[in-house]
Design a protein around this motif. Structure first.
Motif, PDB file in Angstrom:
ATOM      1  N   LEU A   1       4.263  49.224  74.556  1.00  0.00           N
ATOM      2  CA  LEU A   1       3.647  48.613  73.382  1.00  0.00           C
ATOM      3  C   LEU A   1       2.712  49.631  72.730  1.00  0.00           C
ATOM      4  O   LEU A   1       1.589  49.825  73.180  1.00  0.00           O
ATOM      5  CB  LEU A   1       2.873  47.349  73.773  1.00  0.00           C
ATOM      6  CG  LEU A   1       3.644  46.293  74.564  1.00  0.00           C
ATOM      7  CD1 LEU A   1       2.744  45.118  74.901  1.00  0.00           C
ATOM      8  CD2 LEU A   1       4.884  45.846  73.808  1.00  0.00           C
ATOM      9  N   ILE A   2       3.222  50.258  71.670  1.00  0.00           N
ATOM     10  CA  ILE A   2       2.460  51.283  70.962  1.00  0.00           C
ATOM     11  C   ILE A   2       2.622  51.088  69.466  1.00  0.00           C
ATOM     12  O   ILE A   2       3.602  50.496  69.007  1.00  0.00           O
ATOM     13  CB  ILE A   2       2.919  52.706  71.358  1.00  0.00           C
ATOM     14  CG1 ILE A   2       4.411  52.899  71.102  1.00  0.00           C
ATOM     15  CG2 ILE A   2       2.564  52.998  72.806  1.00  0.00           C
ATOM     16  CD1 ILE A   2       4.934  54.303  71.347  1.00  0.00           C
ATOM     17  N   GLY A   3       1.654  51.600  68.729  1.00  0.00           N
ATOM     18  CA  GLY A   3       1.742  51.562  67.281  1.00  0.00           C
ATOM     19  C   GLY A   3       2.851  52.481  66.784  1.00  0.00           C
ATOM     20  O   GLY A   3       3.333  53.345  67.516  1.00  0.00           O
ATOM     21  N   GLY A   4       3.270  52.258  65.549  1.00  0.00           N
ATOM     22  CA  GLY A   4       4.332  53.073  64.971  1.00  0.00           C
ATOM     23  C   GLY A   4       5.721  52.585  65.340  1.00  0.00           C
ATOM     24  O   GLY A   4       6.720  53.198  64.977  1.00  0.00           O
TER      25      GLY A   4
ATOM     26  N   LEU B   1      -2.974  51.050  80.591  1.00  0.00           N
ATOM     27  CA  LEU B   1      -3.533  51.361  79.280  1.00  0.00           C
ATOM     28  C   LEU B   1      -3.628  52.869  79.121  1.00  0.00           C
ATOM     29  O   LEU B   1      -4.100  53.566  80.029  1.00  0.00           O
ATOM     30  CB  LEU B   1      -4.929  50.767  79.126  1.00  0.00           C
ATOM     31  CG  LEU B   1      -5.033  49.268  78.979  1.00  0.00           C
ATOM     32  CD1 LEU B   1      -6.504  48.849  78.917  1.00  0.00           C
ATOM     33  CD2 LEU B   1      -4.308  48.799  77.732  1.00  0.00           C
ATOM     34  N   CYS B   2      -3.201  53.356  77.968  1.00  0.00           N
ATOM     35  CA  CYS B   2      -3.244  54.783  77.662  1.00  0.00           C
ATOM     36  C   CYS B   2      -3.925  54.978  76.315  1.00  0.00           C
ATOM     37  O   CYS B   2      -3.790  54.137  75.426  1.00  0.00           O
ATOM     38  CB  CYS B   2      -1.828  55.355  77.594  1.00  0.00           C
ATOM     39  SG  CYS B   2      -0.884  55.167  79.117  1.00  0.00           S
ATOM     40  N   PRO B   3      -4.630  56.088  76.123  1.00  0.00           N
ATOM     41  CA  PRO B   3      -5.364  56.282  74.873  1.00  0.00           C
ATOM     42  C   PRO B   3      -4.490  56.571  73.660  1.00  0.00           C
ATOM     43  O   PRO B   3      -4.879  56.270  72.530  1.00  0.00           O
ATOM     44  CB  PRO B   3      -6.272  57.477  75.181  1.00  0.00           C
ATOM     45  CG  PRO B   3      -5.602  58.204  76.280  1.00  0.00           C
ATOM     46  CD  PRO B   3      -4.884  57.159  77.079  1.00  0.00           C
ATOM     47  N   THR B   4      -3.314  57.152  73.859  1.00  0.00           N
ATOM     48  CA  THR B   4      -2.457  57.510  72.728  1.00  0.00           C
ATOM     49  C   THR B   4      -1.026  57.045  72.969  1.00  0.00           C
ATOM     50  O   THR B   4      -0.612  56.855  74.120  1.00  0.00           O
ATOM     51  CB  THR B   4      -2.425  59.034  72.517  1.00  0.00           C
ATOM     52  OG1 THR B   4      -1.795  59.650  73.654  1.00  0.00           O
ATOM     53  CG2 THR B   4      -3.827  59.606  72.308  1.00  0.00           C
ATOM     54  N   ARG B   5      -0.310  56.895  71.881  1.00  0.00           N
ATOM     55  CA  ARG B   5       1.087  56.472  72.038  1.00  0.00           C
ATOM     56  C   ARG B   5       1.924  57.559  72.695  1.00  0.00           C
ATOM     57  O   ARG B   5       2.879  57.264  73.415  1.00  0.00           O
ATOM     58  CB  ARG B   5       1.670  56.023  70.711  1.00  0.00           C
ATOM     59  CG  ARG B   5       1.727  57.040  69.647  1.00  0.00           C
ATOM     60  CD  ARG B   5       2.267  56.441  68.367  1.00  0.00           C
ATOM     61  NE  ARG B   5       2.250  57.432  67.303  1.00  0.00           N
ATOM     62  CZ  ARG B   5       2.338  57.141  66.042  1.00  0.00           C
ATOM     63  NH1 ARG B   5       2.441  55.895  65.656  1.00  0.00           N
ATOM     64  NH2 ARG B   5       2.334  58.080  65.138  1.00  0.00           N
TER      65      ARG B   5
ATOM     66  N   GLY C   1      -5.101  49.087  71.182  1.00  0.00           N
ATOM     67  CA  GLY C   1      -4.979  48.430  69.888  1.00  0.00           C
ATOM     68  C   GLY C   1      -3.708  47.617  69.747  1.00  0.00           C
ATOM     69  O   GLY C   1      -3.739  46.461  69.321  1.00  0.00           O
ATOM     70  N   ARG C   2      -2.581  48.197  70.120  1.00  0.00           N
ATOM     71  CA  ARG C   2      -1.307  47.477  69.984  1.00  0.00           C
ATOM     72  C   ARG C   2      -1.229  46.318  70.968  1.00  0.00           C
ATOM     73  O   ARG C   2      -0.723  45.255  70.648  1.00  0.00           O
ATOM     74  CB  ARG C   2      -0.140  48.438  70.184  1.00  0.00           C
ATOM     75  CG  ARG C   2       1.244  47.784  70.010  1.00  0.00           C
ATOM     76  CD  ARG C   2       1.444  46.946  68.734  1.00  0.00           C
ATOM     77  NE  ARG C   2       1.452  47.685  67.525  1.00  0.00           N
ATOM     78  CZ  ARG C   2       2.530  47.959  66.792  1.00  0.00           C
ATOM     79  NH1 ARG C   2       3.720  47.557  67.181  1.00  0.00           N
ATOM     80  NH2 ARG C   2       2.394  48.635  65.683  1.00  0.00           N
ATOM     81  N   LEU C   3      -1.754  46.500  72.167  1.00  0.00           N
ATOM     82  CA  LEU C   3      -1.768  45.404  73.132  1.00  0.00           C
ATOM     83  C   LEU C   3      -2.552  44.224  72.573  1.00  0.00           C
ATOM     84  O   LEU C   3      -2.084  43.081  72.605  1.00  0.00           O
ATOM     85  CB  LEU C   3      -2.374  45.868  74.456  1.00  0.00           C
ATOM     86  CG  LEU C   3      -2.435  44.795  75.543  1.00  0.00           C
ATOM     87  CD1 LEU C   3      -1.055  44.526  76.113  1.00  0.00           C
ATOM     88  CD2 LEU C   3      -3.385  45.206  76.644  1.00  0.00           C
ATOM     89  N   LEU C   4      -3.732  44.500  72.043  1.00  0.00           N
ATOM     90  CA  LEU C   4      -4.553  43.424  71.470  1.00  0.00           C
ATOM     91  C   LEU C   4      -3.882  42.789  70.259  1.00  0.00           C
ATOM     92  O   LEU C   4      -4.018  41.580  70.046  1.00  0.00           O
ATOM     93  CB  LEU C   4      -5.946  43.944  71.118  1.00  0.00           C
ATOM     94  CG  LEU C   4      -6.843  44.218  72.318  1.00  0.00           C
ATOM     95  CD1 LEU C   4      -8.128  44.916  71.888  1.00  0.00           C
ATOM     96  CD2 LEU C   4      -7.156  42.940  73.090  1.00  0.00           C
TER      97      LEU C   4
END
Length: 174
Positions: free
Chosen positions: A108-111, A80-84, A133-136
């Motif tokens: 798995l990241i947003g955008g 898990l990472c805080p930012t994409r 967020g994207r994982l969830l």
């Protein structure tokens, strides 16, 4: 008096991993690597703090490469990472460290299109590198189960907590 530097040759790594590290020019471990790699390679938990550029990614990625065998089913490890941006950097490093391994990953990241990420998940991956967020989002859509995860890395946990992600981390951890 300074602490002695340790070479990667002192680690119980597969020959292919040693060869890859040599090709990458990795000879001496950084302080965070010297302090943590023997512990994580033994399968024990580590909580560590080190500055940017200190070699933290190798400190958690190399044990993943050594411990996991390609499974082509549920993911075995989660980072898990805080930012994409950080997640993409970790994924790039992971590709470097797995040069001689058949381990697969999904970022798995947003955008990024869900469709493209779904294709990776459908093929089966060994390591998920994701923002919470994207994982969830994938879990809630029923696209991803985390039941096979044996190893979880929370990269920059302090930053995630500062960003208000505690509830998401707790939900993922369950």
């Amino acid at each position: 008096m300074t602490a002695p530097t340790l070479g990667f040759d002192a680690l119980p790594l597969r020959a292919a991993t040693h060869s890859n590290l040599t090709q990458l020019g990795y000879t001496q471990m950084t302080p965070i690597q010297a302090a943590s790699l023997h512990i994580t390679l033994a399968g024990r938990d580590v909580i560590a703090q080190a500055s940017t550029g200190s070699g933290k990614t190798a400190a958690f990625a190399l044990p993943l490469v050594e411990k996991l065998a390609p499974a082509m089913q549920d993911a075995q490890a989660l980072v898990l990472c805080p930012t994409r941006e950080l997640a993409a950097q970790v994924a790039e490093n992971f590709d470097t460290y797995t040069k001689y391994s058949k381990l697969t990953k999904a970022l798995l990241i947003g955008g990024v299109s869900f469709k493209e990420q779904d294709k990776l998940i459908d093929r089966g991956v060994d390591v998920l590198i994701a923002t919470p967020g994207r994982l969830l989002d994938h879990v809630e859509r029923g696209k991803l189960l985390l039941t096979g995860v044996q190893i979880m890395v929370v990269d920059e946990a302090d930053r995630m907590l500062d960003m208000g992600m505690k509830e998401q981390i707790d939900q993922i951890n369950k």
